[in-house]
Motif scaffolding. Sequence first.
Motif, PDB file in Angstrom:
ATOM      1  N   GLU A   7       0.828  -1.206   0.000  1.00  0.00           N
ATOM      2  CA  GLU A   7       0.000   0.000   0.000  1.00  0.00           C
ATOM      3  C   GLU A   7       0.867   1.263   0.000  1.00  0.00           C
ATOM      4  O   GLU A   7       0.569   2.236  -0.694  1.00  0.00           O
ATOM      5  N   ARG A   8       1.939   1.242   0.781  1.00  0.00           N
ATOM      6  CA  ARG A   8       2.842   2.396   0.807  1.00  0.00           C
ATOM      7  C   ARG A   8       3.480   2.634  -0.568  1.00  0.00           C
ATOM      8  O   ARG A   8       3.579   3.768  -1.037  1.00  0.00           O
ATOM      9  N   SER A   9       3.902   1.534  -1.188  1.00  0.00           N
ATOM     10  CA  SER A   9       4.539   1.650  -2.496  1.00  0.00           C
ATOM     11  C   SER A   9       3.567   2.241  -3.517  1.00  0.00           C
ATOM     12  O   SER A   9       3.919   3.141  -4.294  1.00  0.00           O
ATOM     13  N   TRP A  10       2.332   1.734  -3.518  1.00  0.00           N
ATOM     14  CA  TRP A  10       1.303   2.249  -4.436  1.00  0.00           C
ATOM     15  C   TRP A  10       1.053   3.723  -4.176  1.00  0.00           C
ATOM     16  O   TRP A  10       1.002   4.541  -5.107  1.00  0.00           O
ATOM     17  N   ALA A  11       0.892   4.096  -2.891  1.00  0.00           N
ATOM     18  CA  ALA A  11       0.589   5.480  -2.544  1.00  0.00           C
ATOM     19  C   ALA A  11       1.717   6.415  -2.967  1.00  0.00           C
ATOM     20  O   ALA A  11       1.473   7.514  -3.490  1.00  0.00           O
ATOM     21  N   GLU A  12       2.947   6.002  -2.755  1.00  0.00           N
ATOM     22  CA  GLU A  12       4.083   6.850  -3.138  1.00  0.00           C
ATOM     23  C   GLU A  12       4.121   7.056  -4.652  1.00  0.00           C
ATOM     24  O   GLU A  12       4.415   8.161  -5.132  1.00  0.00           O
ATOM     25  N   LYS A  13       3.821   5.995  -5.416  1.00  0.00           N
ATOM     26  CA  LYS A  13       3.827   6.125  -6.870  1.00  0.00           C
ATOM     27  C   LYS A  13       2.700   7.040  -7.359  1.00  0.00           C
ATOM     28  O   LYS A  13       2.894   7.838  -8.285  1.00  0.00           O
ATOM     29  N   VAL A  14       1.530   6.937  -6.725  1.00  0.00           N
ATOM     30  CA  VAL A  14       0.400   7.780  -7.123  1.00  0.00           C
ATOM     31  C   VAL A  14       0.716   9.243  -6.840  1.00  0.00           C
ATOM     32  O   VAL A  14       0.497  10.129  -7.685  1.00  0.00           O
ATOM     33  N   ILE A  15       1.232   9.525  -5.660  1.00  0.00           N
ATOM     34  CA  ILE A  15       1.552  10.909  -5.297  1.00  0.00           C
ATOM     35  C   ILE A  15       2.638  11.467  -6.210  1.00  0.00           C
ATOM     36  O   ILE A  15       2.563  12.619  -6.665  1.00  0.00           O
ATOM     37  N   ALA A  16       3.639  10.657  -6.506  1.00  0.00           N
ATOM     38  CA  ALA A  16       4.707  11.104  -7.400  1.00  0.00           C
ATOM     39  C   ALA A  16       4.178  11.381  -8.807  1.00  0.00           C
ATOM     40  O   ALA A  16       4.567  12.368  -9.453  1.00  0.00           O
ATOM     41  N   ALA A  17       3.263  10.533  -9.267  1.00  0.00           N
ATOM     42  CA  ALA A  17       2.716  10.710 -10.611  1.00  0.00           C
ATOM     43  C   ALA A  17       1.943  12.020 -10.721  1.00  0.00           C
ATOM     44  O   ALA A  17       2.081  12.758 -11.710  1.00  0.00           O
ATOM     45  N   PHE A  18       1.143  12.346  -9.723  1.00  0.00           N
ATOM     46  CA  PHE A  18       0.385  13.600  -9.772  1.00  0.00           C
ATOM     47  C   PHE A  18       1.306  14.800  -9.555  1.00  0.00           C
ATOM     48  O   PHE A  18       1.066  15.884 -10.095  1.00  0.00           O
ATOM     49  N   ALA A  19       2.373  14.619  -8.759  1.00  0.00           N
ATOM     50  CA  ALA A  19       3.328  15.714  -8.578  1.00  0.00           C
ATOM     51  C   ALA A  19       4.044  16.040  -9.877  1.00  0.00           C
ATOM     52  O   ALA A  19       4.347  17.209 -10.164  1.00  0.00           O
ATOM     53  N   ASP A  20       4.292  15.021 -10.687  1.00  0.00           N
ATOM     54  CA  ASP A  20       4.955  15.230 -11.976  1.00  0.00           C
ATOM     55  C   ASP A  20       4.003  15.807 -13.020  1.00  0.00           C
ATOM     56  O   ASP A  20       4.450  16.327 -14.050  1.00  0.00           O
ATOM     57  N   ASN A  21       2.697  15.693 -12.759  1.00  0.00           N
ATOM     58  CA  ASN A  21       1.688  16.183 -13.705  1.00  0.00           C
ATOM     59  C   ASN A  21       0.640  16.993 -12.944  1.00  0.00           C
ATOM     60  O   ASN A  21      -0.526  16.580 -12.827  1.00  0.00           O
ATOM     61  N   PRO A  22       1.032  18.159 -12.414  1.00  0.00           N
ATOM     62  CA  PRO A  22       0.143  18.894 -11.511  1.00  0.00           C
ATOM     63  C   PRO A  22      -1.147  19.393 -12.144  1.00  0.00           C
ATOM     64  O   PRO A  22      -2.122  19.675 -11.436  1.00  0.00           O
ATOM     65  N   LEU A  40      -5.674   9.982  -5.576  1.00  0.00           N
ATOM     66  CA  LEU A  40      -4.648  10.787  -4.919  1.00  0.00           C
ATOM     67  C   LEU A  40      -4.996  11.016  -3.453  1.00  0.00           C
ATOM     68  O   LEU A  40      -4.117  10.890  -2.579  1.00  0.00           O
ATOM     69  N   ARG A  41      -6.264  11.306  -3.173  1.00  0.00           N
ATOM     70  CA  ARG A  41      -6.654  11.504  -1.773  1.00  0.00           C
ATOM     71  C   ARG A  41      -6.496  10.233  -0.979  1.00  0.00           C
ATOM     72  O   ARG A  41      -6.081  10.260   0.189  1.00  0.00           O
ATOM     73  N   ALA A  42      -6.800   9.076  -1.587  1.00  0.00           N
ATOM     74  CA  ALA A  42      -6.623   7.797  -0.909  1.00  0.00           C
ATOM     75  C   ALA A  42      -5.152   7.554  -0.615  1.00  0.00           C
ATOM     76  O   ALA A  42      -4.785   7.073   0.462  1.00  0.00           O
ATOM     77  N   ALA A  43      -4.296   7.887  -1.562  1.00  0.00           N
ATOM     78  CA  ALA A  43      -2.852   7.703  -1.378  1.00  0.00           C
ATOM     79  C   ALA A  43      -2.339   8.591  -0.249  1.00  0.00           C
ATOM     80  O   ALA A  43      -1.521   8.169   0.580  1.00  0.00           O
ATOM     81  N   GLN A  44      -2.803   9.826  -0.211  1.00  0.00           N
ATOM     82  CA  GLN A  44      -2.394  10.745   0.850  1.00  0.00           C
ATOM     83  C   GLN A  44      -2.853  10.253   2.218  1.00  0.00           C
ATOM     84  O   GLN A  44      -2.117  10.377   3.216  1.00  0.00           O
ATOM     85  N   LYS A  45      -4.039   9.674   2.275  1.00  0.00           N
ATOM     86  CA  LYS A  45      -4.543   9.147   3.535  1.00  0.00           C
ATOM     87  C   LYS A  45      -3.694   7.977   4.002  1.00  0.00           C
ATOM     88  O   LYS A  45      -3.391   7.860   5.203  1.00  0.00           O
ATOM     89  N   ILE A  46      -3.298   7.104   3.093  1.00  0.00           N
ATOM     90  CA  ILE A  46      -2.469   5.955   3.459  1.00  0.00           C
ATOM     91  C   ILE A  46      -1.168   6.418   4.111  1.00  0.00           C
ATOM     92  O   ILE A  46      -0.700   5.831   5.094  1.00  0.00           O
TER      93      ILE A  46
END
Length: 282
Positions: free
Chosen positions: A241-256, A273-279
């Motif tokens: 779950e941590r790995s998935w969340a980090e990848k999701v957050i990074a992907a949106f950070a690269d494409n704001p 993205l909100r789910a990833a941030q919550k994790i």
Amino acid sequence: MRSMLFVPGDSPRKFEKASQGAADALIIDLEDSVVADKKDEARGLTRTMLQAPRGRQKLYVRVNALDTGRTLGDLAAVMPARPDGIVLPKSRGGDDVRHVALWLDAFEAAAGIESGATRIVVVATETAGSIFGLGSYKGCSPRLAGLMWGAEDLAASLGATENGSGGVFHSPYRLARDLCLMGAAAAEVLAIDTVYTDIDNLAGLEAETRAARRDGFACKALIHPKHVDIVNAAFAPTEAERSWAEKVIAAFADNPDAGTLRLDGKMLDKPHLRAAQKILGL
């Protein structure tokens, strides 16, 4: 906050033991765990517990319900010792929170406590009528920190002979659980799962806690210290779950400027993205 451990308000020994444990918060209880003829004594003992040197744990006090006539006296006894929060049992809805919040305003002013510092958690499903108030908590008070559901008192209110069997709650209690979860989400406060009463069934506790986390609960109430480590672990994100969340957050950070993205062959949007941030607790 993942774990809230109940401690009887008339037992300094149990409080001391719980204070040395890993629970995120302790709920010093003046209600169900204290018999009627010891309730006045428990107020003084609870105040003494609150005055002890504090560690990282939050300290809440469960007062007696509003319909007992004891709530105001409970607050008068404990508020000078500055609890982090109050747990209100048998809450009927947002109006009950407003009622208690007004009392807390006065007690904080009298004790020199920062206005609004004392939070409120309600046990929101203990009577049949309370179920219909679960939609009324949104916006009721900035003090509101969480909604907890409970099945034991609800069974008595319904006149039921049992609330579950084989480790599974019966339909009315699953309904109360789910509506409490949704009421907490609507009010944007912590959803707190009920206590697990089969003390020695640790596998059952873990399964129930993981199901609660899966569905959206962020915390569980506990009645035994040996449940704490299991519950804390069950609410912790897995490595996957941590790995998935980090990848999701990074992907949106690269494409704001992107509303949707494709990641590992799957479409993602802002709820992901909100789910990833919550994790990750962001």
